[in-house]
Design a protein around this motif. Structure first.
Motif, mmCIF file in Angstrom:
data_model
loop_
_atom_site.group_PDB
_atom_site.id
_atom_site.type_symbol
_atom_site.label_atom_id
_atom_site.label_comp_id
_atom_site.label_asym_id
_atom_site.label_seq_id
_atom_site.Cartn_x
_atom_site.Cartn_y
_atom_site.Cartn_z
ATOM 1 N N TYR A 6 0.836 -1.203 0.000
ATOM 2 C CA TYR A 6 0.000 0.000 0.000
ATOM 3 C C TYR A 6 0.866 1.247 0.000
ATOM 4 N N TYR A 7 0.316 2.332 -0.533
ATOM 5 C CA TYR A 7 0.996 3.625 -0.467
ATOM 6 C C TYR A 7 0.062 4.625 0.203
ATOM 7 N N GLY A 37 -4.500 7.572 5.403
ATOM 8 C CA GLY A 37 -5.221 6.646 4.532
ATOM 9 C C GLY A 37 -4.286 6.015 3.532
ATOM 10 N N TYR A 38 -4.574 4.772 3.136
ATOM 11 C CA TYR A 38 -3.670 4.034 2.262
ATOM 12 C C TYR A 38 -4.454 3.358 1.146
ATOM 13 N N THR A 39 -3.807 3.234 -0.011
ATOM 14 C CA THR A 39 -4.424 2.580 -1.161
ATOM 15 C C THR A 39 -3.545 1.421 -1.615
ATOM 16 N N ARG A 40 -4.177 0.304 -1.926
ATOM 17 C CA ARG A 40 -3.432 -0.857 -2.377
ATOM 18 C C ARG A 40 -2.841 -0.593 -3.764
ATOM 19 N N ALA A 41 -1.553 -0.864 -3.909
ATOM 20 C CA ALA A 41 -0.873 -0.634 -5.179
ATOM 21 C C ALA A 41 -0.901 -1.895 -6.029
ATOM 22 N N THR A 51 6.752 -0.773 -11.655
ATOM 23 C CA THR A 51 6.085 0.506 -11.455
ATOM 24 C C THR A 51 4.641 0.302 -11.006
ATOM 25 N N TYR A 52 4.061 1.355 -10.467
ATOM 26 C CA TYR A 52 2.656 1.345 -10.074
ATOM 27 C C TYR A 52 2.074 2.733 -10.298
ATOM 28 N N THR A 53 0.767 2.823 -10.355
ATOM 29 C CA THR A 53 0.082 4.098 -10.549
ATOM 30 C C THR A 53 -0.363 4.651 -9.215
ATOM 31 N N ASN A 54 0.034 5.882 -8.942
ATOM 32 C CA ASN A 54 -0.317 6.541 -7.689
ATOM 33 C C ASN A 54 -1.511 7.462 -7.918
ATOM 34 N N ALA A 56 -3.242 9.051 -5.805
ATOM 35 C CA ALA A 56 -3.245 10.236 -4.949
ATOM 36 C C ALA A 56 -2.417 11.366 -5.534
ATOM 37 N N GLU A 57 -1.587 11.055 -6.542
ATOM 38 C CA GLU A 57 -0.756 12.073 -7.179
ATOM 39 C C GLU A 57 -1.077 12.145 -8.674
ATOM 40 N N ASN A 58 -2.375 12.292 -8.934
ATOM 41 C CA ASN A 58 -2.884 12.485 -10.305
ATOM 42 C C ASN A 58 -2.488 11.331 -11.232
ATOM 43 N N ASN A 59 -2.559 10.114 -10.679
ATOM 44 C CA ASN A 59 -2.289 8.903 -11.458
ATOM 45 C C ASN A 59 -0.900 8.887 -12.095
ATOM 46 N N THR A 60 0.070 9.441 -11.392
ATOM 47 C CA THR A 60 1.440 9.420 -11.891
ATOM 48 C C THR A 60 2.048 8.026 -11.712
ATOM 49 N N THR A 61 3.001 7.710 -12.566
ATOM 50 C CA THR A 61 3.683 6.421 -12.499
ATOM 51 C C THR A 61 4.872 6.520 -11.548
#
Length: 225
Positions: A6-7, A37-41, A51-54, A56-61
């Protein structure tokens, strides 16, 4: 364990009450920013990086880790593979920036599909990836809010002497723990490099660009069985 990784996706400006982030100032009027709060990556491994899509940061890689894969060959009979006794692993910066990050660097070495060790170039005041954690555990976000120690099944080393051969060139002798056996068909090696987010030496505010020039070099030797 990227299947349960999670991030931070939500932050709370407030204070801690019994270890829980609460919005607003404390009794002394002070506030700080806390992960709340955390989101599963969902990580995806490419040719050189995972890599993963974040969201919380405008879907940045974002990069979870980088890696390299290669084979160690011999042109003769089988040789036991060890790290070079004089220069096993070098972590270096060719640029002046980024040096604040070396304390949080981790290098995982997998040989023949088995993780052999995780190397931490800078020793912690405790063990593991954070001060006070057990030697074979990492702190990790395991759900929507829980941050707990997770067993990784691989010890974290700040000295790699147990994997090094003895002696000097051209005559090396066996060390304590060999990495594997090199043959004419090759020994598979995969090296992972990442920055450990819960390490006490991870510096907030150091940008990704400041890792430019970071290199990790491995040197191996062969010993006749």
């Amino acid at each position: 364990d990227l299947s349960n990784w999670y991030y931070v996706s939500t932050w709370t400006k407030g204070h801690l009450e019994d270890g829980v982030a609460v919005a607003g100032p404390d009794a002394n009027g002070k506030m700080s920013l806390y992960a709340s709060g955390y989101t599963r990556a969902t990580a995806s491994e490419g040719d050189t990086a995972s890599t993963y899509t974040n969201a919380a940061e405008n879907n940045t890689t974002k990069v979870a880790y980088v890696f390299d894969e290669y084979k160690i060959y011999t042109t003769r009979d089988t040789l036991n593979v060890y790290l070079d006794p004089t220069d096993p692993v070098t972590v270096d910066y060719t640029a002046s920036t980024g040096k604040a990050l070396d304390g949080a660097l981790r290098v995982g070495v997998m040989v023949g599909g088995t993780m052999k060790f995780i190397y931490a170039p800078a020793a912690e005041s405790g063990k593991g990836n954070s001060s006070g954690s057990a030697s074979n555990k990492f702190y990790a976000v395991t759900g929507a809010s829980a941050i707990t120690e997770q067993t990784v099944g691989t010890d974290i080393y700040t000295s790699l002497s147990t994997f090094q051969a003895s002696g000097t060139e051209p005559t090396y002798t066996a060390g304590t723990t060999k990495l594997g056996d090199a043959t004419t068909t090759g020994l598979d090696v995969k090296v992972f490099v990442w920055l450990e987010g819960t390490d006490a030496q991870t510096i907030v505010g150091v940008s990704d660009a400041e890792t430019a020039g970071l290199t990790v070099t491995f040197n191996y030797v062969g010993v006749e069985p």
